[in-house]
Design an enzyme around this catalytic site. Structure first.
Site, PDB file in Angstrom:
ATOM      1  N   THR A 149      70.384  48.780  50.188  1.00 11.45           N
ATOM      2  CA  THR A 149      71.404  48.407  49.219  1.00 11.45           C
ATOM      3  C   THR A 149      72.560  49.387  49.309  1.00 11.45           C
ATOM      4  O   THR A 149      72.345  50.599  49.427  1.00 11.45           O
ATOM      5  CB  THR A 149      70.913  48.367  47.752  1.00 11.45           C
ATOM      6  OG1 THR A 149      72.052  48.318  46.887  1.00 11.45           O
ATOM      7  CG2 THR A 149      70.075  49.563  47.362  1.00 11.45           C
ATOM      8  N   ASP A 208      74.255  50.019  46.865  1.00 12.03           N
ATOM      9  CA  ASP A 208      74.333  50.640  45.529  1.00 12.03           C
ATOM     10  C   ASP A 208      73.574  51.967  45.454  1.00 12.03           C
ATOM     11  O   ASP A 208      73.793  52.746  44.538  1.00 12.03           O
ATOM     12  CB  ASP A 208      73.763  49.695  44.464  1.00 12.03           C
ATOM     13  CG  ASP A 208      74.465  48.349  44.446  1.00 12.03           C
ATOM     14  OD1 ASP A 208      75.623  48.279  44.883  1.00 12.03           O
ATOM     15  OD2 ASP A 208      73.845  47.362  43.996  1.00 12.03           O
ATOM     16  N   GLN A 248      83.442  46.265  50.903  1.00  9.52           N
ATOM     17  CA  GLN A 248      82.545  47.433  50.971  1.00  9.52           C
ATOM     18  C   GLN A 248      81.243  47.141  51.701  1.00  9.52           C
ATOM     19  O   GLN A 248      80.510  48.050  52.059  1.00  9.52           O
ATOM     20  CB  GLN A 248      82.220  47.919  49.553  1.00  9.52           C
ATOM     21  CG  GLN A 248      83.422  48.472  48.825  1.00  9.52           C
ATOM     22  CD  GLN A 248      83.234  48.457  47.317  1.00  9.52           C
ATOM     23  OE1 GLN A 248      82.866  49.453  46.729  1.00  9.52           O
ATOM     24  NE2 GLN A 248      83.480  47.327  46.681  1.00  9.52           N
ATOM     25  N   ARG A 249      80.923  45.874  51.889  1.00  5.78           N
ATOM     26  CA  ARG A 249      79.660  45.518  52.564  1.00  5.78           C
ATOM     27  C   ARG A 249      79.871  45.021  53.981  1.00  5.78           C
ATOM     28  O   ARG A 249      78.900  44.784  54.699  1.00  5.78           O
ATOM     29  CB  ARG A 249      78.933  44.421  51.767  1.00  5.78           C
ATOM     30  CG  ARG A 249      78.473  44.879  50.418  1.00  5.78           C
ATOM     31  CD  ARG A 249      77.326  44.091  49.846  1.00  5.78           C
ATOM     32  NE  ARG A 249      77.262  42.699  50.136  1.00  5.78           N
ATOM     33  CZ  ARG A 249      77.047  41.740  49.230  1.00  5.78           C
ATOM     34  NH1 ARG A 249      76.927  42.061  47.958  1.00  5.78           N
ATOM     35  NH2 ARG A 249      76.942  40.494  49.584  1.00  5.78           N
TER      36      ARG A 249
HETATM   37  O1  F6P Z   1      73.740  44.918  45.135  1.00  6.64           O
HETATM   38  C1  F6P Z   1      74.785  44.930  46.037  1.00  6.64           C
HETATM   39  C2  F6P Z   1      76.017  44.304  45.456  1.00  6.64           C
HETATM   40  O2  F6P Z   1      77.043  44.398  46.414  1.00  6.64           O
HETATM   41  C3  F6P Z   1      76.464  44.898  44.117  1.00  6.64           C
HETATM   42  O3  F6P Z   1      77.143  46.120  44.264  1.00  6.64           O
HETATM   43  C4  F6P Z   1      77.307  43.774  43.571  1.00  6.64           C
HETATM   44  O4  F6P Z   1      77.374  43.766  42.167  1.00  6.64           O
HETATM   45  C5  F6P Z   1      76.570  42.552  44.052  1.00  6.64           C
HETATM   46  O5  F6P Z   1      75.798  42.934  45.171  1.00  6.64           O
HETATM   47  C6  F6P Z   1      77.473  41.414  44.444  1.00  6.64           C
HETATM   48  O6  F6P Z   1      76.694  40.324  44.745  1.00  6.64           O
HETATM   49  P1  F6P Z   1      77.190  39.011  45.491  1.00  6.64           P
HETATM   50  O7  F6P Z   1      77.235  39.306  46.950  1.00  6.64           O
HETATM   51  O8  F6P Z   1      76.163  38.007  45.142  1.00  6.64           O
HETATM   52  O9  F6P Z   1      78.561  38.697  44.965  1.00  6.64           O
END
Ligand code: F6P
Length: 339
Positions: free
Chosen positions: A124, A126, A271-272
């Site tokens: 994660t 997070d 960020q991902r």
């Molecule tokens: O848990 C990882 C995360 O990127 C959190 O920081 C964020 O709140 C959530 O997932 C966002 O989720 P989704 O990709 O479903 O919008």
């Protein structure tokens, strides 16, 4: 053994490096056979399973996303462990390597309780899993956020504006704290520490008085002392409300109270995305190779973890029992430099 791999929950830089680590060591050292389960638990319930030979994992450690796909699909409400056992039996799968965050690992623990052979790998951005010192993905997310804040500062300075940056993190403030410290933010707002609008405006005013462009980093889960968390009316497929919006609320408040022109940037899924940092590639690879050791040793119901510099094995139950929040003293260290 024949082993099924799946990635579930939100994606995270380093997932592919884990898959590569599991398959390369599993093939070379243990001579296991692998299959990939598509889109997390959906593929396990809907029988969407493909062969995963070592050729498929070539060059993967630097690739973002996940070659297996992911989803926030709950197997518990779609046939449960009986259906999972049925699909595993059909494909003659002996064990599962489940790569995911808190929700996914909770499901993995339920599988284990029902007699399914499973080993977990924590992921994660997070960094909120209590049983491991770090999760892969966090370092990449912090690097992206830091670089973005650095960029926002130069435009803020050019216009003498206050720049507010909303970062992810769900209910914890690790990304905000680390990116905020790294970029020298004038205020860092995290869910763990209540701050009043007066305190925030005081930090902004102090930076302004020194003719700096105040930079405020706010975690998506932050709320001002005594107010409700800002959630959208939309929920994810686990029924959890989507967070986000606090950056805009902070921006309006600062502008109204200080008179300083203020802009918000919500970094969101940037960020991902993209390539994992070298730190995350290394950690993810180590988690992958350790996970296949755990499978081979039949350490069912455990999760690989980082303790200090060492890889450890922890019980899935311990891994999912509590969120790892930012300790107050770590925020206090940063707060000395606010304003
Ligand atoms: O848990 C990882 C995360 O990127 C959190 O920081 C964020 O709140 C959530 O997932 C966002 O989720 P989704 O990709 O479903 O919008």
């Amino acid at each position: 053994m024949k082993i099924g791999l799946l990635t579930a929950g939100g994606d995270c830089p380093g997932l592919n490096a884990v898959i590569r680590g599991v398959v390369l060591k599993g093939d070379r050292i243990y001579e296991h056979e692998f299959v990939g389960i598509k889109d997390g638990f959906r593929g396990l319930i809907e029988d969407d399973i493909v062969p995963l030979p070592r050729q498929k994992v070539r060059g993967l450690s630097k690739v973002g996303g996940t070659i297996l796909g992911t989803s926030r699909f709950s197997p518990i409400t779609h046939g449960g462990t009986e259906r999972v056992k049925e699909v595993m039996a059909k494909h003659e799968i002996d064990a599962l390597v489940v790569i995911g965050g808190e929700g996914t690992l909770t499901v993995a623990r339920m599988f284990h309780d029902d007699g399914i052979n499973v080993v977990g790998v924590p992921k994660t951005i997070d960094n909120d899993l209590s049983a491991t010192d770090r999760t892969f993905g966090f370092d990449t997310a912090v690097s992206i956020a830091t670089e973005s804040i650095d960029r926002l500062r130069t435009t803020g300075e050019a216009h003498s504006r206050c720049m507010v940056v909303e970062v992810m993190g769900r209910h914890v403030g690790w990304i905000a704290l680390h990116a905020g410290i790294a970029s020298g933010a004038h205020a860092i707002l995290i869910p763990e520490v209540p701050v009043t609008p007066d305190e925030l405006c005081d930090w902004v005013q102090r930076a302004m008085d020194r003719r700096r462009a105040p930079t405020v980093v706010v975690a998506e889960g932050f709320t001002f002392a005594g107010t409700e968390q800002i959630e959208s009316d939309r929920v994810d497929s686990f029924g959890r409300p989507l967070l986000g919006g606090i950056g805009e609320a902070v921006t309006r408040l600062v502008e109204e109270r200080t008179g300083l022109e203020t802009r918000n940037t919500t970094l969101g899924h940037l960020q991902r995305g993209g390539v994992p940092s070298s730190y995350d590639r290394v950690l993810a690879t180590r988690f992958g190779t350790a996970a296949i050791d755990s499978v081979s040793a039949k350490r069912w119901g455990t999760m690989v973890a980082l303790h200090g510099m060492d890889i450890a094995n922890v019980n899935l139950r311990d891994a999912t029992s509590a969120l790892k929040t930012v300790p107050r003293d770590q925020w206090d260290e940063a707060a000395i430099m606010f304003g």
